[in-house]
Design a protein around this motif. Structure first.
Motif, short mmCIF file in Angstrom:
data_model
loop_
_atom_site.label_atom_id
_atom_site.label_comp_id
_atom_site.label_asym_id
_atom_site.label_seq_id
_atom_site.Cartn_x
_atom_site.Cartn_y
_atom_site.Cartn_z
N TYR A 1 7.08 -7.75 0.13
CA TYR A 1 7.48 -7.57 1.58
C TYR A 1 7.42 -5.83 1.84
O TYR A 1 8.00 -5.22 1.01
CB TYR A 1 8.16 -8.51 2.04
N ARG A 2 6.62 -5.22 2.76
CA ARG A 2 6.64 -4.00 3.30
C ARG A 2 7.52 -3.72 4.88
O ARG A 2 7.31 -2.77 4.78
CB ARG A 2 5.04 -3.32 3.09
N HIS B 1 3.91 -9.64 4.87
CA HIS B 1 3.52 -9.70 3.21
C HIS B 1 2.93 -8.39 3.20
O HIS B 1 1.90 -7.69 3.77
CB HIS B 1 2.78 -10.67 3.03
N VAL B 2 2.34 -7.45 1.55
CA VAL B 2 1.69 -6.49 1.30
C VAL B 2 0.93 -7.28 1.30
O VAL B 2 -0.32 -5.92 1.19
CB VAL B 2 2.16 -6.80 -0.04
N ASN B 3 0.51 -8.35 1.93
CA ASN B 3 -1.41 -8.21 2.45
C ASN B 3 -2.08 -8.16 3.92
O ASN B 3 -2.70 -8.27 4.06
CB ASN B 3 -1.85 -9.76 1.25
N GLY B 4 -0.77 -8.32 4.10
CA GLY B 4 -0.35 -8.03 5.59
C GLY B 4 -0.16 -9.77 6.70
O GLY B 4 0.17 -9.08 7.48
N SER B 5 -0.10 -10.66 5.69
CA SER B 5 0.25 -11.57 6.36
C SER B 5 2.10 -11.08 6.62
O SER B 5 2.46 -10.15 6.39
CB SER B 5 0.35 -12.81 5.70
N VAL B 6 2.30 -12.08 7.67
CA VAL B 6 3.31 -12.11 8.01
C VAL B 6 4.56 -13.75 7.88
O VAL B 6 4.18 -15.05 8.07
CB VAL B 6 3.69 -12.26 9.66
#
Length: 115
Positions: free
Chosen positions: A73-74, A53-58
């Motif tokens: 997602y990135r 995710h763009v916030n760092g969560s997977v």
């Protein structure tokens, strides 16, 4: 057509696509219990298809077949089977088995894991 009607129509179309994929997917299709094996984490676990995710969560996906997404997602990690990320704009990105790659931070609509 209003934005809320377009959003509803888009979600309905994705739901139909997921249902059809489950029906024709045979043993590789997701069952109700498979959805309990998907989860958020701070990393991608072994054997999982993951979108970061763009916030760092997977988001860890364990099962084969189609899983709906509705977020940004990135990065993607295929710690096992290859998969494709599908976007609301109709584009898609393939992630080869045992690879990591940057993916466009566009609104994702789903992921299909190939088994």
């Amino acid at each position: 057509m209003s934005t809320s009607i377009k959003a509803f129509a888009g979600r309905a179309a994705l739901a139909v696509a997921l249902g059809v994929a489950a029906l024709i997917g045979g043993t590789g299709a997701a069952s109700a219990s498979d959805f309990q094996t998907q989860y958020w984490s701070d990393h991608c676990d072994y054997g999982r298809a993951c979108v970061h995710h763009v916030n760092g969560s997977v988001w860890n996906v364990e099962h084969c077949g189609v899983t709906g997404l509705d977020d940004y997602y990135r990065h993607a990690s295929a710690h096992g089977n290859p998969f494709t990320v599908f976007y609301k704009d109709g584009s898609s990105v393939y992630v080869a088995a045992w690879t990591n790659r940057t993916i466009p931070a566009k609104l994702a609509s789903g992921v299909q894991v190939y088994c």
